[in-house]
Design a protein around this motif. Structure first.
Motif, PDB file in Angstrom:
ATOM      1  N   ASN A 120      44.187  78.431  50.993  1.00 21.99           N
ATOM      2  CA  ASN A 120      43.322  78.430  49.818  1.00 21.99           C
ATOM      3  C   ASN A 120      43.180  77.016  49.267  1.00 21.99           C
ATOM      4  O   ASN A 120      44.155  76.265  49.202  1.00 21.99           O
ATOM      5  CB  ASN A 120      43.871  79.379  48.758  1.00 21.99           C
ATOM      6  CG  ASN A 120      43.683  80.829  49.158  1.00 21.99           C
ATOM      7  OD1 ASN A 120      42.570  81.335  49.123  1.00 21.99           O
ATOM      8  ND2 ASN A 120      44.759  81.493  49.577  1.00 21.99           N
ATOM      9  N   GLY A 177      40.114  80.378  51.581  1.00 22.67           N
ATOM     10  CA  GLY A 177      39.637  80.761  50.260  1.00 22.67           C
ATOM     11  C   GLY A 177      39.292  79.540  49.425  1.00 22.67           C
ATOM     12  O   GLY A 177      39.907  78.479  49.568  1.00 22.67           O
ATOM     13  N   PRO A 182      38.954  79.419  45.566  1.00 23.19           N
ATOM     14  CA  PRO A 182      38.901  79.934  44.194  1.00 23.19           C
ATOM     15  C   PRO A 182      38.533  78.831  43.201  1.00 23.19           C
ATOM     16  O   PRO A 182      39.085  77.731  43.244  1.00 23.19           O
ATOM     17  CB  PRO A 182      40.333  80.416  43.926  1.00 23.19           C
ATOM     18  CG  PRO A 182      41.083  80.267  45.225  1.00 23.19           C
ATOM     19  CD  PRO A 182      40.327  79.294  46.062  1.00 23.19           C
ATOM     20  N   GLU A 222      40.359  81.879  39.434  1.00 22.55           N
ATOM     21  CA  GLU A 222      39.581  83.094  39.677  1.00 22.55           C
ATOM     22  C   GLU A 222      40.176  83.907  40.825  1.00 22.55           C
ATOM     23  O   GLU A 222      40.215  83.450  41.963  1.00 22.55           O
ATOM     24  CB  GLU A 222      38.128  82.718  39.986  1.00 22.55           C
ATOM     25  CG  GLU A 222      37.156  83.849  39.884  1.00 22.55           C
ATOM     26  CD  GLU A 222      35.720  83.368  39.842  1.00 22.55           C
ATOM     27  OE1 GLU A 222      34.939  83.934  39.055  1.00 22.55           O
ATOM     28  OE2 GLU A 222      35.374  82.417  40.569  1.00 22.55           O
ATOM     29  N   LYS A 223      40.620  85.090  40.483  1.00 21.28           N
ATOM     30  CA  LYS A 223      41.347  85.940  41.432  1.00 21.28           C
ATOM     31  C   LYS A 223      40.517  86.257  42.684  1.00 21.28           C
ATOM     32  O   LYS A 223      41.027  86.262  43.804  1.00 21.28           O
ATOM     33  CB  LYS A 223      41.745  87.243  40.731  1.00 21.28           C
ATOM     34  CG  LYS A 223      42.721  88.112  41.488  1.00 21.28           C
ATOM     35  CD  LYS A 223      42.893  89.486  40.808  1.00 21.28           C
ATOM     36  CE  LYS A 223      43.351  89.335  39.373  1.00 21.28           C
ATOM     37  NZ  LYS A 223      43.561  90.678  38.742  1.00 21.28           N
ATOM     38  N   SER A 224      39.226  86.512  42.493  1.00 26.76           N
ATOM     39  CA  SER A 224      38.385  86.970  43.607  1.00 26.76           C
ATOM     40  C   SER A 224      38.147  85.896  44.667  1.00 26.76           C
ATOM     41  O   SER A 224      37.707  86.211  45.774  1.00 26.76           O
ATOM     42  CB  SER A 224      37.033  87.450  43.075  1.00 26.76           C
ATOM     43  OG  SER A 224      36.343  86.388  42.435  1.00 26.76           O
ATOM     44  N   GLY A 225      38.446  84.624  44.354  1.00 29.38           N
ATOM     45  CA  GLY A 225      38.178  83.549  45.309  1.00 29.38           C
ATOM     46  C   GLY A 225      39.240  83.371  46.378  1.00 29.38           C
ATOM     47  O   GLY A 225      39.020  82.647  47.359  1.00 29.38           O
ATOM     48  N   LYS A 239      41.753  84.059  49.543  1.00 28.10           N
ATOM     49  CA  LYS A 239      41.806  84.769  50.822  1.00 28.10           C
ATOM     50  C   LYS A 239      43.277  85.047  51.130  1.00 28.10           C
ATOM     51  O   LYS A 239      44.145  84.191  50.912  1.00 28.10           O
ATOM     52  CB  LYS A 239      41.202  83.919  51.946  1.00 28.10           C
ATOM     53  CG  LYS A 239      39.690  83.755  51.863  1.00 28.10           C
ATOM     54  CD  LYS A 239      38.958  85.017  52.304  1.00 28.10           C
ATOM     55  CE  LYS A 239      37.454  84.917  52.053  1.00 28.10           C
ATOM     56  NZ  LYS A 239      36.810  83.878  52.862  1.00 28.10           N
ATOM     57  N   ASP A 298      39.675  87.229  35.882  1.00 31.24           N
ATOM     58  CA  ASP A 298      38.483  87.826  36.484  1.00 31.24           C
ATOM     59  C   ASP A 298      37.218  87.109  36.028  1.00 31.24           C
ATOM     60  O   ASP A 298      36.393  86.708  36.832  1.00 31.24           O
ATOM     61  CB  ASP A 298      38.404  89.314  36.126  1.00 31.24           C
ATOM     62  CG  ASP A 298      39.553  90.116  36.736  1.00 31.24           C
ATOM     63  OD1 ASP A 298      39.805  89.951  37.940  1.00 31.24           O
ATOM     64  OD2 ASP A 298      40.209  90.875  35.995  1.00 31.24           O
ATOM     65  N   ASP A 299      37.071  86.908  34.710  1.00 32.52           N
ATOM     66  CA  ASP A 299      35.873  86.262  34.163  1.00 32.52           C
ATOM     67  C   ASP A 299      36.183  84.790  33.921  1.00 32.52           C
ATOM     68  O   ASP A 299      36.454  84.380  32.784  1.00 32.52           O
ATOM     69  CB  ASP A 299      35.460  86.958  32.871  1.00 32.52           C
ATOM     70  CG  ASP A 299      34.173  86.384  32.282  1.00 32.52           C
ATOM     71  OD1 ASP A 299      33.513  85.565  32.967  1.00 32.52           O
ATOM     72  OD2 ASP A 299      33.832  86.735  31.137  1.00 32.52           O
TER      73      ASP A 299
END
Length: 380
Positions: free
Chosen positions: A117, A152, A154, A184-187, A189, A202-203
């Motif tokens: 990441n 990743g 993020p 950012e959690k979603s970024g 891998k 999250d936001d």
């Protein structure tokens, strides 16, 4: 042992992100172009972070190494890392992108399928996304497919004041106690690393703008007003009653815009503003107004810390009078040692203040431009 590459062995790199990674159990390899710093890191294999605040503490950062980021061995080091972070400045990200891309290609050729990441810890909105684009511009089609699966990127928001204080050991660093690192959690891998001090959100945009519209906005307005009053440091500038009044009011205006946009709790945000102002008052940091005020063209750009909060608040029909004073003060920033400051003053001299404001800020509201010009002339 887990390995981290920290691009940028400057004060932020050593005093914030690199230190957190080391304390989380990573072997941190600092990648930089300054040979003296890299040599010292490799010689001592440690340095001290001096936390200077209400409570003072010395933190030993040990078991580290360094590599010249322009040399082939940097590619080899990156290719075996678990995490890569940067603290180099936004304009430098495209310069390190080819090295990171080469490391990803090498990682692919070695058949390494553990996820890596990469997080750009820069004072910018979505700096990692900007770095990712620059990296992908340097990847082959196969490399892009590999990165899509195993690398990743993020985005994050970072917040810690690390002034350029000279220590007896030149790689030691002074920092304030307070810090935030929101990622950012979603970024990510693969498995998300556990790093004490790193908060998963999250936001992210709400956190980025909260920091940009509060710390960065107040910090630079303090610096520009301090410069006009020939006050050398941030703590001395914010102690000036007039500066304090303008900065506090500007931060409230920017905060009102944030509350409207992101639904922040008004009382909690007011407390956050007071916390930020108390950080400006920290006498141990001795943060120079010229450091905080540098690169005024970037700070006056449409998406940065002065114009973005002004536009946001004005867009909700909220008052922006004190933010306008901050913009006007920034337009007066005149530092012969700062390339952007020189360019700014040349632009104003050549085009006049009104046209220069419109071009630099990209503002379309003529009433706001008129107000900025009026404040500029008043401050003159």
């Amino acid at each position: 042992m887990k390995k981290a590459i920290q691009f940028g062995a400057g004060n932020i790199g050593r005093g914030f992100i690199g230190a957190l990674l080391n304390q989380a159990g990573y072997h941190v390899v600092f990648a930089d172009v300054v040979e003296a710093v890299i040599d010292k890191i490799n010689e001592d294999k440690e340095y001290t972070v001096h936390v200077m605040d209400v409570a003072c503490e010395d933190q030993k950062i040990a078991g580290i190494s360094g590599v010249n980021s322009t040399k082939p061995e940097a590619v080899e080091e990156i290719s075996t890392a678990d995490i890569v972070t940067t603290a180099v400045g936004l304009v430098i990200l495209p310069r390190i992108a080819p090295t990171i891309a080469a490391a990803i290609e090498l990682r692919q050729s070695k058949g390494i399928t553990e996820c890596m990441n990469i997080i750009a810890c820069e004072n910018a909105i979505r700096g990692t996304s900007q770095l990712k684009k620059a990296v992908y511009d340097n990847l082959s089609e196969e490399g892009k497919a590999f990165a899509d699966q195993y690398v990743g990127f993020p985005d994050c928001a970072v917040d810690r004041i690390v002034p350029p204080v000279k220590s007896e050991n030149f790689i030691d660093v002074v920092v304030e106690e307070y810090f935030e690192w929101d990622v950012e959690k979603s970024g990510f891998k693969g498995e998300i690393p556990v790093i004490p001090g790193m908060s998963l959100v999250d936001d992210l945009m709400a956190y980025i703008e909260r920091k940009l519209f509060t710390l960065n906005t107040g910090h630079c307005i303090t610096a520009y007003l301090g410069t006009l009053r020939k006050i050398p440091t941030i703590d001395q500038a914010i102690a000036d009653p007039e500066v304090f009044a303008i900065v506090s009011a500007a931060m409230k205006e920017s905060g009102d815009g944030l509350i409207k946009k992101h639904g922040f709790d008004a009382e909690k945000h007011a407390a956050y503003i007071q916390k930020i102002i108390s950080r400006f008052k920290n006498p141990y940091l001795q943060d120079d107004v010229t450091r905080v005020g540098r690169e005024p063209l970037r700070k006056l750009s449409p998406t940065d810390r002065l114009i973005k909060p002004l536009s946001t608040a004005a867009g909700f029909g909220l008052p922006v009078d004190h933010l306008i004073v901050g913009v006007a003060a920034a337009l007066h920033y005149n530092n012969a040692d700062d390339k952007q400051s020189v360019e700014l003053q040349e632009k104003i001299a050549a085009k006049g203040i009104r046209e220069a404001v419109a071009e630099i800020t990209e503002l379309k509201d003529t009433a706001i431009i008129d107000a900025i010009v009026a404040e500029y002339e008043k401050l003159a």
